[in-house]
Every structure is written in structure tokens, then in C-alpha cells.
Write a protein that holds these residues in place. Structure first.
Motif, PDB file in Angstrom:
ATOM      1  N   ASP A  61      48.772  36.442  55.375  1.00  0.00           N
ATOM      2  CA  ASP A  61      49.338  36.659  54.044  1.00  0.00           C
ATOM      3  C   ASP A  61      48.343  36.229  52.964  1.00  0.00           C
ATOM      4  O   ASP A  61      47.557  35.282  53.164  1.00  0.00           O
ATOM      5  N   LEU A  62      48.396  36.902  51.821  1.00  0.00           N
ATOM      6  CA  LEU A  62      47.500  36.576  50.711  1.00  0.00           C
ATOM      7  C   LEU A  62      47.833  35.200  50.151  1.00  0.00           C
ATOM      8  O   LEU A  62      48.992  34.881  49.882  1.00  0.00           O
ATOM      9  N   VAL A  63      46.792  34.389  49.959  1.00  0.00           N
ATOM     10  CA  VAL A  63      46.954  33.039  49.407  1.00  0.00           C
ATOM     11  C   VAL A  63      46.481  32.989  47.957  1.00  0.00           C
ATOM     12  O   VAL A  63      47.147  32.404  47.098  1.00  0.00           O
ATOM     13  N   LYS A  64      45.348  33.628  47.666  1.00  0.00           N
ATOM     14  CA  LYS A  64      44.764  33.515  46.333  1.00  0.00           C
ATOM     15  C   LYS A  64      43.795  34.658  46.096  1.00  0.00           C
ATOM     16  O   LYS A  64      43.183  35.176  47.038  1.00  0.00           O
ATOM     17  N   LYS A  65      43.640  35.036  44.825  1.00  0.00           N
ATOM     18  CA  LYS A  65      42.640  36.016  44.405  1.00  0.00           C
ATOM     19  C   LYS A  65      41.572  35.324  43.564  1.00  0.00           C
ATOM     20  O   LYS A  65      41.880  34.423  42.781  1.00  0.00           O
ATOM     21  N   ARG A  66      40.329  35.749  43.738  1.00  0.00           N
ATOM     22  CA  ARG A  66      39.252  35.316  42.840  1.00  0.00           C
ATOM     23  C   ARG A  66      38.434  36.548  42.510  1.00  0.00           C
ATOM     24  O   ARG A  66      37.489  36.889  43.210  1.00  0.00           O
ATOM     25  N   LEU A  67      38.836  37.227  41.443  1.00  0.00           N
ATOM     26  CA  LEU A  67      38.232  38.497  41.092  1.00  0.00           C
ATOM     27  C   LEU A  67      37.056  38.306  40.139  1.00  0.00           C
ATOM     28  O   LEU A  67      37.056  37.387  39.313  1.00  0.00           O
ATOM     29  N   TYR A  68      36.085  39.194  40.235  1.00  0.00           N
ATOM     30  CA  TYR A  68      34.877  39.108  39.415  1.00  0.00           C
ATOM     31  C   TYR A  68      35.221  39.144  37.928  1.00  0.00           C
ATOM     32  O   TYR A  68      34.632  38.397  37.132  1.00  0.00           O
ATOM     33  N   ASP A  69      36.172  39.972  37.545  1.00  0.00           N
ATOM     34  CA  ASP A  69      36.532  40.107  36.124  1.00  0.00           C
ATOM     35  C   ASP A  69      37.078  38.809  35.540  1.00  0.00           C
ATOM     36  O   ASP A  69      37.021  38.600  34.321  1.00  0.00           O
ATOM     37  N   ASP A  70      37.595  37.930  36.384  1.00  0.00           N
ATOM     38  CA  ASP A  70      38.191  36.676  35.910  1.00  0.00           C
ATOM     39  C   ASP A  70      37.231  35.494  35.991  1.00  0.00           C
ATOM     40  O   ASP A  70      37.604  34.371  35.637  1.00  0.00           O
ATOM     41  N   GLU A  71      36.008  35.745  36.458  1.00  0.00           N
ATOM     42  CA  GLU A  71      35.053  34.654  36.625  1.00  0.00           C
ATOM     43  C   GLU A  71      34.504  34.185  35.277  1.00  0.00           C
ATOM     44  O   GLU A  71      34.601  34.890  34.259  1.00  0.00           O
ATOM     45  N   THR A  72      33.907  33.004  35.270  1.00  0.00           N
ATOM     46  CA  THR A  72      33.294  32.463  34.059  1.00  0.00           C
ATOM     47  C   THR A  72      32.016  33.233  33.732  1.00  0.00           C
ATOM     48  O   THR A  72      31.453  33.934  34.589  1.00  0.00           O
ATOM     49  N   ARG A  73      31.545  33.096  32.510  1.00  0.00           N
ATOM     50  CA  ARG A  73      30.300  33.758  32.114  1.00  0.00           C
ATOM     51  C   ARG A  73      29.123  33.242  32.930  1.00  0.00           C
ATOM     52  O   ARG A  73      28.202  33.990  33.258  1.00  0.00           O
ATOM     53  N   GLY A  74      29.158  31.951  33.262  1.00  0.00           N
ATOM     54  CA  GLY A  74      28.082  31.385  34.066  1.00  0.00           C
ATOM     55  C   GLY A  74      28.028  31.988  35.456  1.00  0.00           C
ATOM     56  O   GLY A  74      26.944  32.291  35.971  1.00  0.00           O
ATOM     57  N   PHE A  75      29.199  32.170  36.064  1.00  0.00           N
ATOM     58  CA  PHE A  75      29.231  32.763  37.404  1.00  0.00           C
ATOM     59  C   PHE A  75      28.766  34.207  37.354  1.00  0.00           C
ATOM     60  O   PHE A  75      28.035  34.662  38.239  1.00  0.00           O
ATOM     61  N   LYS A  76      29.179  34.946  36.327  1.00  0.00           N
ATOM     62  CA  LYS A  76      28.744  36.343  36.202  1.00  0.00           C
ATOM     63  C   LYS A  76      27.231  36.425  35.988  1.00  0.00           C
ATOM     64  O   LYS A  76      26.563  37.301  36.543  1.00  0.00           O
ATOM     65  N   ALA A  77      26.699  35.511  35.175  1.00  0.00           N
ATOM     66  CA  ALA A  77      25.249  35.482  34.960  1.00  0.00           C
ATOM     67  C   ALA A  77      24.524  35.168  36.265  1.00  0.00           C
ATOM     68  O   ALA A  77      23.477  35.762  36.572  1.00  0.00           O
ATOM     69  N   ARG A  78      25.092  34.240  37.033  1.00  0.00           N
ATOM     70  CA  ARG A  78      24.471  33.882  38.323  1.00  0.00           C
ATOM     71  C   ARG A  78      24.495  35.058  39.278  1.00  0.00           C
ATOM     72  O   ARG A  78      23.567  35.242  40.073  1.00  0.00           O
ATOM     73  N   ARG A  79      25.525  35.864  39.220  1.00  0.00           N
ATOM     74  CA  ARG A  79      25.625  37.043  40.072  1.00  0.00           C
ATOM     75  C   ARG A  79      24.552  38.081  39.721  1.00  0.00           C
ATOM     76  O   ARG A  79      24.082  38.807  40.592  1.00  0.00           O
ATOM     77  N   VAL A  80      24.156  38.133  38.450  1.00  0.00           N
ATOM     78  CA  VAL A  80      23.156  39.110  38.018  1.00  0.00           C
ATOM     79  C   VAL A  80      21.744  38.658  38.381  1.00  0.00           C
ATOM     80  O   VAL A  80      20.831  39.483  38.504  1.00  0.00           O
ATOM     81  N   VAL A  81      21.553  37.358  38.585  1.00  0.00           N
ATOM     82  CA  VAL A  81      20.215  36.828  38.867  1.00  0.00           C
ATOM     83  C   VAL A  81      19.633  37.462  40.129  1.00  0.00           C
ATOM     84  O   VAL A  81      18.458  37.850  40.160  1.00  0.00           O
ATOM     85  N   PHE A  82      20.447  37.584  41.167  1.00  0.00           N
ATOM     86  CA  PHE A  82      19.932  38.125  42.438  1.00  0.00           C
ATOM     87  C   PHE A  82      19.424  39.557  42.292  1.00  0.00           C
ATOM     88  O   PHE A  82      18.292  39.859  42.714  1.00  0.00           O
ATOM     89  N   PRO A  83      20.204  40.496  41.729  1.00  0.00           N
ATOM     90  CA  PRO A  83      19.662  41.859  41.572  1.00  0.00           C
ATOM     91  C   PRO A  83      18.486  41.948  40.612  1.00  0.00           C
ATOM     92  O   PRO A  83      17.640  42.832  40.757  1.00  0.00           O
ATOM     93  N   ILE A  84      18.408  41.042  39.632  1.00  0.00           N
ATOM     94  CA  ILE A  84      17.223  41.012  38.769  1.00  0.00           C
ATOM     95  C   ILE A  84      16.008  40.589  39.594  1.00  0.00           C
ATOM     96  O   ILE A  84      14.931  41.182  39.509  1.00  0.00           O
ATOM     97  N   HIS A  85      16.181  39.568  40.401  1.00  0.00           N
ATOM     98  CA  HIS A  85      15.082  39.031  41.200  1.00  0.00           C
ATOM     99  C   HIS A  85      14.594  40.038  42.238  1.00  0.00           C
ATOM    100  O   HIS A  85      13.391  40.151  42.495  1.00  0.00           O
ATOM    101  N   THR A  86      15.519  40.776  42.840  1.00  0.00           N
ATOM    102  CA  THR A  86      15.158  41.719  43.901  1.00  0.00           C
ATOM    103  C   THR A  86      14.875  43.122  43.392  1.00  0.00           C
ATOM    104  O   THR A  86      14.374  43.967  44.143  1.00  0.00           O
ATOM    105  N   GLY A  87      15.228  43.401  42.118  1.00  0.00           N
ATOM    106  CA  GLY A  87      15.026  44.734  41.575  1.00  0.00           C
ATOM    107  C   GLY A  87      16.155  45.691  41.879  1.00  0.00           C
ATOM    108  O   GLY A  87      16.048  46.894  41.599  1.00  0.00           O
ATOM    109  N   SER A  88      17.252  45.204  42.441  1.00  0.00           N
ATOM    110  CA  SER A  88      18.356  46.091  42.824  1.00  0.00           C
ATOM    111  C   SER A  88      19.388  46.267  41.711  1.00  0.00           C
ATOM    112  O   SER A  88      20.431  46.869  41.942  1.00  0.00           O
ATOM    113  N   LEU A  89      19.090  45.789  40.528  1.00  0.00           N
ATOM    114  CA  LEU A  89      20.061  45.768  39.438  1.00  0.00           C
ATOM    115  C   LEU A  89      20.656  47.140  39.163  1.00  0.00           C
ATOM    116  O   LEU A  89      21.878  47.303  39.066  1.00  0.00           O
TER     117      LEU A  89
END
Length: 392
Positions: free
Chosen positions: A306-334
């Protein structure tokens, strides 16, 4: 003052380059190999990743595939399950001797027949070795320190190189154009200085984002900048149901519910917790998003599904979203193939810079030895040739 500045820049560029050149070469070259990892991995290990889907057969339940894997390898526990959306892809089940074991045995199964098609130790896979070389030279924590220092030095090398490259009225054209028909010495200098100038903004961005993996304080700076506080620890929530008899369709139920709640196309990974007191994590990577590395997380009861909790990207903090973008910037996959091609070209040029820079230094060193004559009189002065690319 300008002359003093260039002298200091020359010394920094030379000695930091000689000190970190080999590491920079390895990191840049392995980085170029990692750019198209997602595309090349299924080609290199085609048997492991791909199957021929039958015309009418349906996928077997995930729980049946898990049972096959654990029966074939008794004593090992399931740590993760990976399901790609493409119909011709295998289901990959990661097994460990214990929840805290470092190495993972990956078992690839045909989702239509339930048969094991291939297995591999993840630490021996090609891209796993390349990644360890890239991040810490396959030397563990010691290698991480070395690559972190070398990456930091490379930032200074690029800035000092820009100072040395900076043109004046007489050599402005020379600083922007490679003279392909010139002598080897001149061509090598052009390849080092001019190519280095053109890729500098991209290399600087890639190298600076790389520091986020090298130093925790750099990673925290990103979160301070966007959230005003350091990164919060992410962990699966406590499991609401006490340990009991698991549902026989536990994993299939979680897989189906994940697809229902997150209907876009993407890779689904079920991660089993190290402790039975925690919930199962289901992550789904959004292949339809405008940029890569957009992932949503769902948490499920490890007994009932059964579902316990959701953690959706749209609800994340600005810091977490920025951290998520770091990887594709670093690898060129953006932004997909266009930015990946740029990253590949930039990484290859970055790998060449320590080589061409070493050849410039070696050529000047040999020239210095030839031009220095034995001292015959006390008043004889030996010229002190300036070592640096600005005099080429």
C-alpha cells in the motif's frame, strides 16, 4: 603590473598543470566515455539488457521473476528491481549477500519467459570501472581527495590560462585562429591555447559542478544558496505494518500503482530498504520531461504494497531541484543529444590540454638546455627564459 600578473599566472599555470595534468587527463577522458553511457550500455551488454518480445505474450509478474532470481542464488537478498518501459528490455534484479554488502550481483531476466538471460558483478562492468576511475581513480577515499584537489587546481589553471591567452593589438588574430599548416611547435601551441579558450566556459562549468561530488561543503553551499539551509537527509519513511506475511504480488502491485500514479514513460526502480522497519522506495525517471534527471519518488508498505507517502519533483525545494540539474549539466545530458555532443567534444579537448601543455613545457625545457652555455667569466650572465605559453 600587467607583466607581473602574467608572470604569476604563468607560474601557476605551469606548476599546477604539471602537478595535476595526469589526473585531469584521466578524469576528462573517462568523462567523455560516460557522456553516452545510457545509449552505449545496452549495445555493449546487449545480452544483458535486451530480449526479443514475443508477438502476443504478456509480461510475467515481478514477484515470479524475483522468486526465480532468489532461488537460483540462495542466500542473497533483493536490493533493487529495475524495469525499463521498452518492451524489448530485461528486468534487472540486484542481489546482495546482505543488505549492507558493498557489491551487487545483477541478474537480468526475460520478463516474458521468466528465464535468467545473463548475470554480472556490477563492480566489474565496463561503465562501473570507468565511473570509479572518473570519480576517484579506483583508489577509494584517497582517490576522491586526489581528484578533488586536481579539479580545484584545474579551475585555477583555466583562469591563469585565460590571462596568458589574452590578446593584444599585435597578436589578436593569432589568438582566435589555428594555423593548421604551421610547424608542430606552433600547431601544438594553437591547439592548447586556442582550443582551450573556446571550451573554457564549458570546461569551467563541468569542473565546478564536479566539486559538488568531491566536497560536501560545496554541495551544502548549493542548498544554502537556494534553501538557506544544508541538504536534508532523505530516507524512506517508517513502515506502517509490522513484519508479517508478505503479499504474494507485492512487487507487481507496487509496480502497477507506480505506473498508475505516475503515468509518464520512464525507468522504474524499486529499492528495498536496509532495515525491514522502513518502506520500499519506488522511483520513476521521467523520460518525457523537458530536461533529464527529473525523478519522482513513492514509498510503499513492504508487507502489503500500500502507498505510504509521495515525494514528487514538483513539490521539492528549490535546492533539491537545483541539485537535480547539476548532474545533467555535468554530464551534458541536460537537453539530450545536442548538449551531449557538446559535452563529448569539450571532454575530449579537456583531455588533450594536459598533453599539449606538457609538450609546450618539454619543448621549452629542451630549448633552454641548448641555449644555456657554460659560464666562462664571473660577469657572464645566463638569460632566464620565461616558461609559459604566452611567449610561443
Amino acid at each position: 603590473m600587467a607583466s607581473i600578473g602574467k608572470t604569476i599566472a604563468s607560474k601557476l599555470h605551469l606548476w599546477l598543470g604539471l602537478g595535476s595534468g595526469l589526473v585531469v587527463f584521466i578524469v576528462a577522458l573517462t568523462g567523455s566515455l560516460l557522456v553516452f553511457e545510457e545509449e552505449l550500455e545496452p549495445i555493449i551488454y546487449a545480452k544483458f539488457h535486451t530480449v526479443t518480445p514475443p508477438a502476443s505474450a504478456q509480461r510475467l509478474p515481478l514477484d515470479q521473476l524475483v522468486t526465480t532470481a532468489t532461488t537460483q542464488f540462495p542466500g542473497k537478498k533483493v536490493s533493487r528491481i529495475e524495469i525499463e518501459p521498452q518492451p524489448d528490455r530485461t528486468v534487472i534484479i540486484g542481489l546482495q549477500q546482505s543488505k549492507k554488502a558493498k557489491y551487487i550481483l545483477s541478474v537480468a531476466l526475460n520478463p516474458y519467459t521468466g528465464k535468467i538471460v545473463d548475470t554480472r558483478q556490477e563492480e566489474d562492468a565496463f561503465y562501473s570501472v570507468v565511473l570509479r576511475l572518473h570519480r576517484y581513480l579506483c583508489l577509494g577515499d584517497t582517490g576522491k581527495i586526489i581528484t578533488g584537489i586536481s579539479c580545484s587546481a584545474f579551475l585555477i589553471i583555466m583562469l591563469s590560462g585565460l590571462i596568458l591567452w589574452w590578446p593584444n593589438r599585435q597578436n589578436r588574430k593569432q589568438r582566435f585562429t589555428i594555423k593548421w599548416g604551421a610547424s608542430f611547435k606552433r600547431l601544438n601551441w594553437d591547439l592548447h591555447a586556442i582550443f582551450g579558450f573556446y571550451v573554457l566556459p564549458f570546461v569551467f562549468l563541468i569542473a565546478s559542478t564536479g566539486l559538488i561530488w568531491s566536497y560536501k561543503w560545496v554541495n551544502n553551499l548549493l542548498f544554502y544558496a537556494f534553501d538557506g539551509k544544508p541538504q536534508a537527509k532523505r530516507e524512506a519513511p517508517v513502515n506502517p505494518t509490522a513484519k508479517a506475511h508478505k503479499n504474494t504480488d507485492l512487487y507487481e502491485k507496487i509496480y502497477a500503482e507506480t505506473n498508475r500514479l505516475l503515468p509518464y514513460t520512464g525507468l522504474i526502480t524499486l529499492t528495498l530498504p536496509e532495515k525491514d522497519s522502513l518502506s520500499i522506495t519506488a522511483s520513476k525517471k521521467n523520460y518525457e520531461a523537458a530536461i533529464s534527471n527529473i525523478v519522482d519518488f513513492l514509498y510503499f508498505d513492504n508487507q502489503t504494497g500500500d502507498l505510504v507517502k509521495k515525494r514528487l519533483y514538483d513539490d521539492e525545494t528549490r535546492g533539491f531541484k537545483a541539485r537535480r540539474v547539476v548532474f545533467p549539466i555535468h554530464t551534458g545530458s541536460l537537453l539530450g543529444w545536442p548538449t551531449k555532443l557538446i559535452a563529448l567534444f569539450v571532454a575530449l579537448i579537456a583531455a588533450s590540454l594536459p598533453v599539449t601543455g606538457f609538450l609546450i613545457w618539454w619543448g621549452k625545457r629542451k630549448k633552454t638546455k641548448k641555449t644555456v652555455a657554460p659560464r666562462k667569466h664571473a660577469s657572464t650572465r645566463v638569460p632566464n627564459p620565461q616558461i609559459g605559453v604566452q611567449n610561443a
